[in-house]
Design an enzyme around this catalytic site. Structure first.
Site, short mmCIF file in Angstrom:
data_model
loop_
_atom_site.label_atom_id
_atom_site.label_comp_id
_atom_site.label_asym_id
_atom_site.label_seq_id
_atom_site.Cartn_x
_atom_site.Cartn_y
_atom_site.Cartn_z
N ASP A 8 0.85 -1.19 0.00
CA ASP A 8 0.00 0.00 0.00
C ASP A 8 0.89 1.24 0.00
O ASP A 8 1.75 1.39 0.88
CB ASP A 8 -0.91 0.02 1.22
CG ASP A 8 -2.02 -1.03 1.13
OD1 ASP A 8 -2.09 -1.72 0.10
OD2 ASP A 8 -2.80 -1.14 2.09
N ASP A 129 -15.07 -2.71 -1.59
CA ASP A 129 -14.67 -2.42 -0.21
C ASP A 129 -15.92 -2.07 0.57
O ASP A 129 -16.58 -1.06 0.29
CB ASP A 129 -13.68 -1.25 -0.18
CG ASP A 129 -12.50 -1.48 -1.11
OD1 ASP A 129 -12.06 -2.64 -1.21
OD2 ASP A 129 -12.03 -0.52 -1.74
#
Length: 247
Positions: A8, A129
């Protein structure tokens, strides 16, 4: 079942967040390219990369770091974060990204996702998500009124390579994967599902492996790999081996 180590990216560094909060970022490596090399050496077959700044900004922000990752390893890279038009999809695919993950645009412009699947078969994934069952967008800053399953079903006949399902409330929190919700989603779809959010131990991987028959094809893991809670060699053996017998 494939284990995807996560990189990330925030401000050019390799970080992990807790429940998607940018203010709660822990830097694990200042050099994402070196981290990619390390994952390759540990035996992984894919790398999952997210441009966190890009997801919020709506356009790629960590392009230099992503380019470094692509140069550093020959492993296929799955990339998401701020990719919301056909031009940017094409840009990254031409530069060596194996699979692009579309999230916010899947909610706002499903026809674009279908067109991308038509142009680049097998190279488009949809990232779902979810927060309390509803899809979050724009780097998890906003929560839509669309349910995770409803969004996934929109793309059943589109040729999407995979659905990446993340339970935001578990992401980075080391509380274990939401196995029940992920398995239920996978069972309802023909599209393969990749689980994400909360994997914190080898036992978590054993549990998700037992649900492989429901259609779960992979697991994304981040913080637990970085802090040593999950040993790469053991984890890869669990997910590539036979279904573990319950204790």
């Amino acid at each position: 079942m494939i284990l995807y180590p996560a990189i990330d990216l925030k401000d050019g560094h390799c970080v992990r967040l807790v429940r998607g909060e940018m203010s709660e970022a822990t830097v694990f490596n200042l050099d994402p390219a070196e981290q990619a090399k390390a994952f390759a050496e540990q035996g992984f077959s894919w790398i999952h990369v997210v441009d966190l700044n890009g997801a919020i900004a709506g356009h790629p922000v960590n392009a230099e770091a992503i380019g470094g990752i692509l140069k550093a390893t020959s492993l296929p890279v799955q990339l998401g974060g701020g990719i919301r038009d056909l031009e940017r999809i094409e840009f990254w695919l031409e530069r060596g990204v194996a699979r692009v993950v579309l999230g916010t645009v899947a909610v706002r412009d499903p026809d674009l996702v279908r067109e991308a699947c038509r142009r680049w078969p097998g190279r488009i994934a949809v990232g779902i998500d979810a927060r309390e069952g509803f899809v979050a967008i724009e780097g998890w800053v906003k929560t839509s009124t669309v349910k995770a399953l409803d969004l996934a079903l929109r793309f059943e006949d589109s040729g999407v390579a995979a659905i990446i399902y993340t339970d935001i409330n578990r992401d980075g929190a080391m509380g274990g994967l939401n196995v029940e919700a992920t398995a239920d989603l996978a069972f309802a779809l023909t599209t393969p599902v990749i689980a994400s959010g909360g994997a914190s131990s080898l036992d978590d991987l054993r549990v998700i492996k037992r649900e492989e028959k429901s259609g779960i094809a992979g697991v994304i893991c981040g913080r637990a790999l970085y802090d040593g809670r999950i040993d790469p060699k053991q984890a890869l053996a669990i997910l590539s081996g036979p279904v573990p017998v319950e204790a």
